[in-house]
Design a protein around this motif. Structure first.
Motif, PDB file in Angstrom:
ATOM      1  N   GLY A   2       0.781  -1.194   0.000  1.00 22.31           N
ATOM      2  CA  GLY A   2       0.000   0.000   0.000  1.00 22.31           C
ATOM      3  C   GLY A   2       0.834   1.275   0.000  1.00 22.31           C
ATOM      4  O   GLY A   2       0.300   2.355  -0.189  1.00 22.31           O
ATOM      5  N   TYR A   3       2.153   1.180   0.195  1.00 18.52           N
ATOM      6  CA  TYR A   3       3.009   2.359   0.194  1.00 18.52           C
ATOM      7  C   TYR A   3       3.779   2.445  -1.128  1.00 18.52           C
ATOM      8  O   TYR A   3       4.110   1.417  -1.714  1.00 18.52           O
ATOM      9  N   PRO A   4       4.114   3.653  -1.564  1.00 24.77           N
ATOM     10  CA  PRO A   4       4.933   3.756  -2.774  1.00 24.77           C
ATOM     11  C   PRO A   4       6.351   3.263  -2.506  1.00 24.77           C
ATOM     12  O   PRO A   4       6.820   3.309  -1.377  1.00 24.77           O
ATOM     13  N   HIS A   5       6.988   2.782  -3.529  1.00 29.48           N
ATOM     14  CA  HIS A   5       8.393   2.381  -3.453  1.00 29.48           C
ATOM     15  C   HIS A   5       9.229   3.621  -3.730  1.00 29.48           C
ATOM     16  O   HIS A   5       9.154   4.207  -4.800  1.00 29.48           O
ATOM     17  N   VAL A   6      10.029   4.037  -2.765  1.00 30.89           N
ATOM     18  CA  VAL A   6      10.819   5.268  -2.878  1.00 30.89           C
ATOM     19  C   VAL A   6      12.295   4.906  -2.831  1.00 30.89           C
ATOM     20  O   VAL A   6      12.736   4.171  -1.946  1.00 30.89           O
ATOM     21  N   THR A   7      13.056   5.432  -3.773  1.00 33.52           N
ATOM     22  CA  THR A   7      14.474   5.150  -3.844  1.00 33.52           C
ATOM     23  C   THR A   7      15.191   6.283  -4.570  1.00 33.52           C
ATOM     24  O   THR A   7      14.582   6.990  -5.375  1.00 33.52           O
ATOM     25  N   ILE A   8      16.449   6.465  -4.295  1.00 34.96           N
ATOM     26  CA  ILE A   8      17.251   7.462  -5.006  1.00 34.96           C
ATOM     27  C   ILE A   8      17.569   6.921  -6.396  1.00 34.96           C
ATOM     28  O   ILE A   8      17.935   5.755  -6.555  1.00 34.96           O
ATOM     29  N   MET A   9      17.416   7.792  -7.395  1.00 29.25           N
ATOM     30  CA  MET A   9      17.677   7.387  -8.782  1.00 29.25           C
ATOM     31  C   MET A   9      18.512   8.449  -9.479  1.00 29.25           C
ATOM     32  O   MET A   9      18.304   9.643  -9.280  1.00 29.25           O
ATOM     33  N   TRP A  10      19.444   8.004 -10.304  1.00 30.75           N
ATOM     34  CA  TRP A  10      20.142   8.904 -11.203  1.00 30.75           C
ATOM     35  C   TRP A  10      19.271   9.074 -12.436  1.00 30.75           C
ATOM     36  O   TRP A  10      18.543   8.152 -12.826  1.00 30.75           O
ATOM     37  N   TYR A  11      19.364  10.236 -13.072  1.00 30.06           N
ATOM     38  CA  TYR A  11      18.536  10.471 -14.246  1.00 30.06           C
ATOM     39  C   TYR A  11      19.283  11.296 -15.285  1.00 30.06           C
ATOM     40  O   TYR A  11      20.290  11.944 -15.011  1.00 30.06           O
ATOM     41  N   LEU A  12      18.741  11.285 -16.480  1.00 31.79           N
ATOM     42  CA  LEU A  12      19.162  12.139 -17.582  1.00 31.79           C
ATOM     43  C   LEU A  12      17.893  12.756 -18.143  1.00 31.79           C
ATOM     44  O   LEU A  12      16.898  12.044 -18.331  1.00 31.79           O
ATOM     45  N   TYR A  13      17.890  14.059 -18.369  1.00 35.51           N
ATOM     46  CA  TYR A  13      16.747  14.727 -18.997  1.00 35.51           C
ATOM     47  C   TYR A  13      17.177  15.152 -20.386  1.00 35.51           C
ATOM     48  O   TYR A  13      18.194  15.824 -20.553  1.00 35.51           O
ATOM     49  N   GLU A  14      16.400  14.734 -21.385  1.00 35.84           N
ATOM     50  CA  GLU A  14      16.777  15.012 -22.767  1.00 35.84           C
ATOM     51  C   GLU A  14      15.534  14.997 -23.640  1.00 35.84           C
ATOM     52  O   GLU A  14      14.707  14.065 -23.544  1.00 35.84           O
ATOM     53  N   ASN A  15      15.388  16.007 -24.456  1.00 32.43           N
ATOM     54  CA  ASN A  15      14.277  16.083 -25.415  1.00 32.43           C
ATOM     55  C   ASN A  15      12.917  15.904 -24.759  1.00 32.43           C
ATOM     56  O   ASN A  15      12.042  15.211 -25.286  1.00 32.43           O
ATOM     57  N   GLY A  16      12.749  16.512 -23.580  1.00 35.77           N
ATOM     58  CA  GLY A  16      11.457  16.471 -22.909  1.00 35.77           C
ATOM     59  C   GLY A  16      11.152  15.178 -22.180  1.00 35.77           C
ATOM     60  O   GLY A  16      10.030  14.975 -21.712  1.00 35.77           O
ATOM     61  N   ARG A  17      12.131  14.274 -22.079  1.00 30.85           N
ATOM     62  CA  ARG A  17      11.934  13.001 -21.398  1.00 30.85           C
ATOM     63  C   ARG A  17      12.978  12.831 -20.317  1.00 30.85           C
ATOM     64  O   ARG A  17      14.092  13.352 -20.403  1.00 30.85           O
ATOM     65  N   PHE A  18      12.637  12.045 -19.295  1.00 29.00           N
ATOM     66  CA  PHE A  18      13.580  11.623 -18.274  1.00 29.00           C
ATOM     67  C   PHE A  18      13.962  10.184 -18.564  1.00 29.00           C
ATOM     68  O   PHE A  18      13.118   9.375 -18.967  1.00 29.00           O
ATOM     69  N   TYR A  19      15.222   9.857 -18.361  1.00 30.23           N
ATOM     70  CA  TYR A  19      15.723   8.488 -18.527  1.00 30.23           C
ATOM     71  C   TYR A  19      16.404   8.090 -17.235  1.00 30.23           C
ATOM     72  O   TYR A  19      17.234   8.832 -16.703  1.00 30.23           O
ATOM     73  N   MET A  20      16.045   6.914 -16.720  1.00 31.33           N
ATOM     74  CA  MET A  20      16.625   6.397 -15.486  1.00 31.33           C
ATOM     75  C   MET A  20      17.058   4.961 -15.709  1.00 31.33           C
ATOM     76  O   MET A  20      16.415   4.216 -16.445  1.00 31.33           O
ATOM     77  N   THR A  21      18.119   4.576 -15.033  1.00 36.72           N
ATOM     78  CA  THR A  21      18.640   3.224 -15.162  1.00 36.72           C
ATOM     79  C   THR A  21      18.355   2.430 -13.892  1.00 36.72           C
ATOM     80  O   THR A  21      18.415   2.961 -12.788  1.00 36.72           O
ATOM     81  N   THR A  22      18.012   1.175 -14.074  1.00 35.84           N
ATOM     82  CA  THR A  22      17.826   0.259 -12.954  1.00 35.84           C
ATOM     83  C   THR A  22      18.108  -1.159 -13.445  1.00 35.84           C
ATOM     84  O   THR A  22      18.270  -1.384 -14.648  1.00 35.84           O
ATOM     85  N   THR A  23      18.172  -2.090 -12.522  1.00 39.58           N
ATOM     86  CA  THR A  23      18.341  -3.484 -12.933  1.00 39.58           C
ATOM     87  C   THR A  23      16.971  -4.109 -13.137  1.00 39.58           C
ATOM     88  O   THR A  23      15.967  -3.650 -12.587  1.00 39.58           O
ATOM     89  N   THR A  24      16.943  -5.155 -13.915  1.00 39.75           N
ATOM     90  CA  THR A  24      15.675  -5.859 -14.170  1.00 39.75           C
ATOM     91  C   THR A  24      15.287  -6.756 -13.009  1.00 39.75           C
ATOM     92  O   THR A  24      14.214  -7.352 -13.029  1.00 39.75           O
ATOM     93  N   THR A  25      16.136  -6.853 -11.982  1.00 42.94           N
ATOM     94  CA  THR A  25      15.838  -7.700 -10.830  1.00 42.94           C
ATOM     95  C   THR A  25      15.271  -6.908  -9.651  1.00 42.94           C
ATOM     96  O   THR A  25      14.905  -7.497  -8.637  1.00 42.94           O
ATOM     97  N   ARG A  26      15.184  -5.600  -9.773  1.00 43.53           N
ATOM     98  CA  ARG A  26      14.739  -4.773  -8.652  1.00 43.53           C
ATOM     99  C   ARG A  26      13.224  -4.607  -8.611  1.00 43.53           C
ATOM    100  O   ARG A  26      12.535  -4.686  -9.627  1.00 43.53           O
ATOM    101  N   VAL A  27      12.738  -4.340  -7.419  1.00 39.90           N
ATOM    102  CA  VAL A  27      11.309  -4.147  -7.187  1.00 39.90           C
ATOM    103  C   VAL A  27      10.769  -3.008  -8.047  1.00 39.90           C
ATOM    104  O   VAL A  27       9.678  -3.107  -8.607  1.00 39.90           O
ATOM    105  N   LYS A  28      11.512  -1.923  -8.172  1.00 36.09           N
ATOM    106  CA  LYS A  28      11.012  -0.765  -8.933  1.00 36.09           C
ATOM    107  C   LYS A  28      10.708  -1.138 -10.378  1.00 36.09           C
ATOM    108  O   LYS A  28       9.741  -0.640 -10.950  1.00 36.09           O
ATOM    109  N   TYR A  29      11.504  -2.018 -10.978  1.00 37.64           N
ATOM    110  CA  TYR A  29      11.248  -2.446 -12.354  1.00 37.64           C
ATOM    111  C   TYR A  29       9.944  -3.226 -12.433  1.00 37.64           C
ATOM    112  O   TYR A  29       9.106  -2.972 -13.300  1.00 37.64           O
ATOM    113  N   ARG A  30       9.757  -4.152 -11.516  1.00 40.92           N
ATOM    114  CA  ARG A  30       8.501  -4.921 -11.510  1.00 40.92           C
ATOM    115  C   ARG A  30       7.304  -4.005 -11.261  1.00 40.92           C
ATOM    116  O   ARG A  30       6.248  -4.166 -11.866  1.00 40.92           O
TER     117      ARG A  30
END
Length: 108
Positions: free
Chosen positions: A1-29
């Motif tokens: 019931g709570y949001p998943h909160v974590t620090i993320m690195w990002y890139l902002y380009e052409n009006g979009r944000f891009y973030m990297t994560t692993t495919t094994t992490r909760v945030k990806y699922r």
């Protein structure tokens, strides 16, 4: 019931944000199940940017190049190669985020 909160690195380009994560992490699922996300970019103690958006894509091509571009924002140039090598040890994905609402906070 709570949001998943974590620090993320990002890139902002052409009006979009891009973030990297692993495919094994909760945030990806979580974003696979529900692509609506929110995050805060804190630029100093008195101002920031609140972002609401949708993950509109998962990028799997050119992962090393994407991770290098993102990590370059946060890593000293002499450590960048080592950081990218470390990031690429795990299976990764780039989240392609289209912002739907931006709210400035603090004194701009």
């Amino acid at each position: 019931g709570y949001p998943h909160v974590t620090i993320m690195w990002y890139l902002y380009e052409n009006g979009r944000f891009y973030m990297t994560t692993t495919t094994t992490r909760v945030k990806y699922r979580n974003v696979q199940r529900n692509p609506k996300i929110g995050f805060v970019i804190d630029s100093d103690p008195y101002k920031g940017l609140v972002v609401k958006g949708d993950v509109v894509g998962f990028l799997f091509d050119d992962l090393e190049a994407w991770n290098r571009r993102i990590a370059a924002r946060y890593t000293a140039p002499e450590r960048l190669d080592a950081m990218v090598a470390s990031l690429m040890k795990d299976p990764r994905v780039i989240l392609d985020i289209r912002p739907t609402a931006l709210t400035r906070t603090g004194d701009w």
